[in-house]
Write a protein that holds these residues in place. Structure first.
Motif, short mmCIF file in Angstrom:
data_model
loop_
_atom_site.label_atom_id
_atom_site.label_comp_id
_atom_site.label_asym_id
_atom_site.label_seq_id
_atom_site.Cartn_x
_atom_site.Cartn_y
_atom_site.Cartn_z
N ILE A 458 -23.62 -1.06 -53.50
CA ILE A 458 -22.73 -1.53 -52.43
C ILE A 458 -21.97 -0.36 -51.82
N GLN A 459 -21.55 0.56 -52.66
CA GLN A 459 -20.84 1.75 -52.17
C GLN A 459 -21.73 2.56 -51.23
N ALA A 460 -23.00 2.70 -51.57
CA ALA A 460 -23.93 3.44 -50.71
C ALA A 460 -24.13 2.72 -49.38
N LEU A 461 -24.21 1.40 -49.43
CA LEU A 461 -24.34 0.62 -48.19
C LEU A 461 -23.18 0.90 -47.25
N ILE A 462 -21.98 0.88 -47.79
CA ILE A 462 -20.80 1.12 -46.95
C ILE A 462 -20.71 2.58 -46.54
N SER A 463 -21.08 3.49 -47.44
CA SER A 463 -21.02 4.91 -47.13
C SER A 463 -21.93 5.29 -45.97
#
Length: 546
Positions: A458-463
């Protein structure tokens, strides 16, 4: 204000002088999208709040998810400090609580201008762009007063005129005035451009270059770190590990003057508490750190409890460990990233195996009880041999420093905007690699603390997300915070944005457009490409290559 809120705020010791607001002061709410104990422990939040509250032309009220100061009925400005990506859920809840439409396009002149700042929004604000009217790209020391001064000049104008005028201030990003263009509705981004020629084509991150860095403006026993006074020793990091947002986004490396900044700040803090925290991405790389350590080692500081953020491994001397142990510190934190020397060269972690062992030996000899090491799984070019090297390194440390409590915190590699690895995807093998390390380490009595793989996705998606992600974020918050909720939302929105795999797992073409390419960070994209290529060249040729 509730009796609970009154007692919480009554426990605060302020280390700045709030201004008395003038008659026509701008009513402003400054919010942290988490509980008070978390928000008040954020040095960034403290400093921004004090900067705003010290202005007599503002009437500032703080808002947290659990408590608030008395809030104005019609605020003109509503600010958020965003430190953690998933706190966006609380931002949306707070907007609803205040009766403010979630999206900028739905707000009228009767609504406050919603502004935000912090590293998450500076690196890549696009997934949140539709929720903000103004985003401050860069350091608050430069931007805050410039933003408020500019707002005062347009305060009585219609909202549309306010935004167009604010767009002319360096570092102020007005998302509504920029239009993303996509290769297809569910394709990659092709370009992002201003809606007309009066709007700057690029927004440049604003950087504070002084040698007086931040220090706490409030001390309270209600903080997550009880009664701590925080002092920023350095900003950025000279190591420039290829994945590291804290280094690349905050360049250049700056150090606080010992005489002008650090010693006066610590002396001020000791009037309120005996607990001091030295902060920075690489505190011990301050060129005068030994002198600071000698100063803090004086008998007059015997009752001070001292803690230090993550330190450079090869600066852990027995003397350093001894002073920390005498000042109440039980363990030390170092980031090693991997036990593989090859992989450390790929990511530009300038650290030899012998230096890691020496740090453990010195930590124990100095009287510390534990050593916390941090690393990653799924780093670009990582192999099973690299994982075995990490396990072997930790087993070796246990033998080199018997009795020293070892823990290994391990996260999954996540690509971050504005770094050389922003084009690299998350490894789909990372979850199994975390499990492999756990099987290797726990039987050896080494505490293994893996970070959630699902959260990393999820962090990568937002990043790496673009503006289309905002609709997905709105939808997900009603499903619950889980990877399954995000996958469900992607299925429902199929055809209107690329699949999850595109944002998270795919390696991107370094020549392709990026969602944040209209934001100019500390280094040009050409330099980031070069650093990425250097890393991949090392991976191809092997250890010892330049």
């Amino acid at each position: 204000m509730s009796s609970t809120a009154s007692s919480v705020f009554a426990d605060e010791t302020l280390l700045f002088e709030p201004a008395t607001p003038i008659a026509n002061a701008v009513p402003l709410i400054f919010a942290f999208p988490n509980e008070y104990s978390v928000g008040i422990t954020s040095l960034g939040f403290q400093v921004v709040w004090a900067t705003l509250a010290a202005r007599s032309d503002l009437q500032v009220s703080r808002l947290f998810t659990d408590i608030a100061e008395p809030l104005p009925r019609q605020p003109e400005l509503l600010g958020f400090s965003l430190s953690w990506e998933l706190d966006y859920v609380n931002i949306l809840a707070m907007l609803e609580q205040l009766g403010v439409p979630l999206r900028s396009r739905d707000r009228g002149d009767e609504h406050p201008l919603v502004f935000g700042g912090g590293p998450t929004l500076t690196a890549n604000p696009e997934p949140f762009a539709d929720f903000f009217d103004v985003i401050l790209v860069g350091d608050g020391e430069v931007l805050l007063d410039a933003f408020i001064d500019a707002y005062q000049t347009v305060r009585d104008r219609p909202r549309s005129q306010q935004l167009r005028q604010l767009a002319q201030v360096p570092g102020l990003y007005i998302p509504a005035l920029y239009e993303p263009i996509y290769e297809a509705e569910d394709g990659a981004i092709a370009a992002i451009q201003p809606i007309d020629s009066d709007i700057p084509a690029q927004i440049e991150k604003q950087t504070y270059r002084g040698n007086v860095l931040s220090a706490s403006t409030v001390v309270t026993p209600r903080a997550a770190w009880e009664s701590i006074y925080m002092v920023e020793v350095v900003r950025s990091c000279p190591e420039m590990c290829r994945f590291c947002l804290a280094s690349y986004l905050t360049l250049p490396f700056r150090t606080a003057s010992i005489e002008e900044s650090l010693q006066p700040a610590i002396a001020r803090g000791l009037t309120a508490t005996q607990r001091i925290g030295l902060l920075g991405a690489s505190v011990t790389q301050h060129p005068e750190f030994p002198a600071l350590l000698d100063w803090l080692g004086q008998p007059e500081f015997d009752d001070v409890r001292l803690s230090v953020a993550s330190v450079r491994t090869n600066t852990v001397t027995e003397k350093f460990a001894s002073i920390l142990a005498q000042r109440g510190t039980k363990s030390l934190t170092i980031a090693v990233e991997s036990g593989s020397e090859r992989l450390r060269q790929v990511i530009n972690k300038k650290l030899a195996q012998s230096e890691i062992a020496e740090a453990a030996v010195n930590a124990k000899a100095g009287g510390l009880q534990g050593l916390k090491l941090y690393g990653m799984a799924g780093v670009p070019t990582e192999t099973e041999d690299d994982l075995l090297a990490t396990a072997d390194m930790l087993k070796g440390l246990k033998k080199a420093a018997p009795g020293l409590r070892l823990s290994y915190g391990c996260s999954t590699f996540v690509p971050k905007a504005q770094t050389p690895f922003q084009w690299q995807g998350v490894s789909p093998k990372a979850e199994k690699r975390l499990q492999f390390l756990q099987k290797q380490l726990r039987p050896q009595g080494i505490e293994f603390r893996p970070e959630s793989y699902s959260w990393s996705v999820i962090q990568a998606l937002i990043s790496r997300g673009d503006r289309r992600i905002s609709g997905l974020l709105e939808r997900v918050r009603h499903y619950g915070e889980s990877l399954g909720s995000y996958r469900r939302a992607f299925k429902e929105l199929k055809g209107t944005l690329p699949p999850l795999d595109f944002y998270v797992f795919q390696d991107w073409d370094p020549e392709a457009a990026l969602p944040w390419q209209h934001l100019r960070g500390p280094l040009p994209v050409e330099t980031l490409r070069k650093h990425r290529q250097q890393a991949l060249a090392i991976a191809t040729v092997g250890v010892g290559s330049k």
